[in-house]
Write an enzyme that holds these catalytic residues in place. Sequence first.
Site, PDB file in Angstrom:
ATOM      1  N   SER A 137     -27.778 -18.454 -22.130  1.00  0.00           N
ATOM      2  CA  SER A 137     -28.684 -19.730 -21.670  1.00  0.00           C
ATOM      3  C   SER A 137     -27.686 -20.888 -22.523  1.00  0.00           C
ATOM      4  O   SER A 137     -27.098 -20.581 -23.409  1.00  0.00           O
ATOM      5  CB  SER A 137     -30.127 -19.897 -22.230  1.00  0.00           C
ATOM      6  OG  SER A 137     -30.599 -20.897 -22.355  1.00  0.00           O
ATOM      7  N   TYR A 150     -36.406 -17.938 -29.031  1.00  0.00           N
ATOM      8  CA  TYR A 150     -35.551 -17.880 -27.793  1.00  0.00           C
ATOM      9  C   TYR A 150     -34.093 -18.356 -28.175  1.00  0.00           C
ATOM     10  O   TYR A 150     -33.020 -17.571 -27.918  1.00  0.00           O
ATOM     11  CB  TYR A 150     -36.061 -18.733 -26.639  1.00  0.00           C
ATOM     12  CG  TYR A 150     -35.385 -18.974 -25.311  1.00  0.00           C
ATOM     13  CD1 TYR A 150     -35.742 -17.964 -24.378  1.00  0.00           C
ATOM     14  CD2 TYR A 150     -34.527 -19.885 -25.096  1.00  0.00           C
ATOM     15  CE1 TYR A 150     -35.323 -17.922 -23.127  1.00  0.00           C
ATOM     16  CE2 TYR A 150     -33.867 -19.704 -23.879  1.00  0.00           C
ATOM     17  CZ  TYR A 150     -34.243 -18.873 -22.846  1.00  0.00           C
ATOM     18  OH  TYR A 150     -33.535 -18.908 -21.718  1.00  0.00           O
TER      19      TYR A 150
END
Length: 255
Positions: A137, A150
């Site tokens: 990401s 995350y």
Amino acid sequence: MSAGKHVFITGGASGIGLAIGKYFATKGYVVTLSDVNGDTLAGAARSLEGEGIRVNCHVMDVTNQSQVDALPEQMETPIDILINNAGIQHVSPLEDFPEDRWKLLIDIMLTAPAMLTRALLPSMRQRGYGRIINVGSIHSLVASPYKSAYVAAKHGLLGFAKTVALETGDTDITINTLCPSYVLTPLVENQIADQARTNGISEDEVVKDIMLAPMPKKAFIQFEELAETALFLASPQARNITAQAIVIDGGWTAR
Ligand SMILES: NC(=O)c1ccc[n+]([C@@H]2O[C@H](COP(=O)([O-])OP(=O)(O)OC[C@H]3O[C@@H](n4cnc5c(N)ncnc54)[C@H](O)[C@@H]3O)[C@@H](O)[C@H]2O)c1
């Protein structure tokens, strides 16, 4: 092209995983979509079949070590390309972050890619070809508040990939990490609704003022952009691209 090769995608019942699987299938790859959610997976496969696209399905929880270890022997044909895509999000200040959720995010998005890679490397080595593509990401490179687990997991993927790249330099195996900024999937749609509620603003404002604000291109990343990049990474022409973060971020990290 490496058409005919077998690509295995975790978290393949939805969003990015499903889209990449569909794309590879239309390019002549053998595709196995895997997901913890068997019903969604079956529904996704049925809908692809309606479009004339055939994929195999494999129900697996990536955090279940015995399921991961059993994977190579359960496949009819060996896996050539592993796409570590399964992921979840949890948004909370660290002080309130439930310990079990923190650990689950790390398990799904960091430990599982490592354990899957570990399970599949021996047969990739034996056949002298392998591609491991992590779906990281933009949060592999930068942080956002309230996403500590995350961000930690996605940053960790880059270090993991660098290490495996060093360990597989003697053969045609590569490992890379796609780093997209926002893609409009169920995972992000849920965040839009959550952030609108939390911040007391409209969903349109969340998209415009929060999500797309750091991106000079001001647009969600499209599935095809990720799928075509993954397809290139699978090709022989990408044999010397390894240990890299492939950043598709609309210019986010230019600042
Ligand atoms: N959507 C975005 O904007 C965006 C941006 C950057 C990175 N990503 C990453 O892309 C990946 C896919 O996200 P998405 O947006 O398509 O989400 P999604 O929610 O549409 O799909 C994620 C899939 O992972 C599956 N999954 C969750 N836990 C699992 C487990 N334990 N075992 C097996 N499967 C499991 C879910 O069932 C779901 O089908 C994630 O790793 C996410 O972090 C997404």
